[in-house]
Design a protein around this motif. Structure first.
Motif, PDB file in Angstrom:
ATOM      1  N   CYS A  36     -56.367  24.306  36.975  1.00  0.00           N
ATOM      2  CA  CYS A  36     -57.332  25.329  37.306  1.00  0.00           C
ATOM      3  C   CYS A  36     -58.714  24.683  37.273  1.00  0.00           C
ATOM      4  CB  CYS A  36     -57.262  26.494  36.331  1.00  0.00           C
ATOM      5  SG  CYS A  36     -57.963  26.157  34.725  1.00  0.00           S
ATOM      6  N   SER A  37     -59.676  25.380  37.772  1.00  0.00           N
ATOM      7  CA  SER A  37     -61.022  24.814  37.878  1.00  0.00           C
ATOM      8  C   SER A  37     -61.570  24.386  36.530  1.00  0.00           C
ATOM      9  CB  SER A  37     -61.947  25.851  38.515  1.00  0.00           C
ATOM     10  OG  SER A  37     -61.487  26.172  39.812  1.00  0.00           O
ATOM     11  N   SER A  50     -64.473  24.124  40.803  1.00  0.00           N
ATOM     12  CA  SER A  50     -63.969  24.486  42.131  1.00  0.00           C
ATOM     13  C   SER A  50     -64.786  23.834  43.240  1.00  0.00           C
ATOM     14  CB  SER A  50     -63.980  26.006  42.298  1.00  0.00           C
ATOM     15  OG  SER A  50     -65.305  26.503  42.233  1.00  0.00           O
ATOM     16  N   LYS A  60     -65.995  26.985  35.756  1.00  0.00           N
ATOM     17  CA  LYS A  60     -65.083  27.320  36.854  1.00  0.00           C
ATOM     18  C   LYS A  60     -65.734  27.002  38.187  1.00  0.00           C
ATOM     19  CE  LYS A  60     -62.556  30.820  37.334  1.00  0.00           C
ATOM     20  NZ  LYS A  60     -62.153  32.229  37.528  1.00  0.00           N
TER      21      LYS A  60
END
Lengths: 108, 108
Positions: A13-14, B105, B101
Motif C-alpha cells: 500500500c502507499s 502513491s 499515503k
DNA sequence: CCGTATCCCTGGCGATACTG
DNA sequence: CAGTATCGCCAGGGATACGG
C-alpha cells in the motif's frame, strides 16, 4: 495463477511504500536537515544528526540516494568534498515532515 | 565553533518526539488500520497487518497506548474481547498518515 | 574530509508453547 | 480470544581503524 503473492509481505500500500523509503531509524532526521539547508556535506550532517554514527549515516544516505530522494555530488578537491541535496522527489516529502513537526509540537 | 548547543541525545525536536511515538516498525501500519475502522480487535489487527507477530503487535499496542494514541477496552466476555480505538491524539495523526499515503502513491 | 572495513554486541523480531 | 513467557536468530548499528 499468482493471485497470492508472498504471504509475508504482499500488498504494498502507499504507506508501506513510503515506509520503505523513510521508515529507517534516521531517515526523517537526515531529510529534515537537508530540507532546511538545501545543501549538506557529510560532516555537517553527522554533526547535525546527534547520535548518528558514520556507518549509519552512510547507510541512510545510500538508501535515500538509491530511492531517488537525494543526490550525491563529489568534488575532486583535496581533501574530498561531497555535497548532498534533495531531489524533487525528496522535496515532496515536505508535507510529511511538516505534519510530523506539527503533530509533535501539538501533542507530544 | 559558535554552533547552537543542541543537548546531547535528548534534544527532542518535534520530529523526534513524533518518531518516539510512531517511529516503530509497525506503528504506522497499525494506526492506519485503526484510522479506517474506528474500532479494532486484537485478532483483526493481526490479520490486517500482514506479517506481524503477536508479540510485535502487543508491543506496538502497548507503546501506542502508553503514548496516549490509542485506548484499550477489555470486556469480561468468554472468550475475552478487547477493543482498541484511537484517542483524539491518535486521530490527530491523520495528517501524517494522509501525507504518507499521498507521497507513496505519487512517488514511490 | 569522506567514507569503507571489521569486529562485536545489543535488541528487535519471529516462532512456539502456554495461560486467563 | 487475547495475550504472556521463553528461546533463539540475525540484522542493525556503535566503535574503531584504516584507505582514497
Amino acid at each position: 495463477m499468482e493471485r497470492e503473492e508472498k504471504q509475508a509481505i504482499p500488498a504494498q500500500c502507499s504507506i508501506e511504500k513510503s515506509l520503505d523509503v523513510v521508515g529507517g531509524k534516521w531517515s526523517f532526521l537526515v531529510i529534515r536537515e537537508m530540507m532546511f539547508h538545501e545543501k549538506k556535506r557529510f560532516g555537517e550532517l553527522k554533526q547535525a544528526v546527534v547520535g548518528i554514527s558514520s556507518k549509519s549515516l552512510t547507510d541512510t544516505l545510500r538508501h535515500l540516494e538509491a530511492s531517488g530522494v537525494i543526490t550525491r555530488t563529489a568534488y575532486p578537491t583535496v581533501p574530498m568534498t561531497v555535497e548532498y541535496a534533495l531531489t524533487e522527489k525528496g522535496h515532496a516529502l515536505h508535507g510529511i515532515i511538516h505534519e510530523m513537526k506539527k503533530w509533535g509540537s501539538e501533542w507530544a
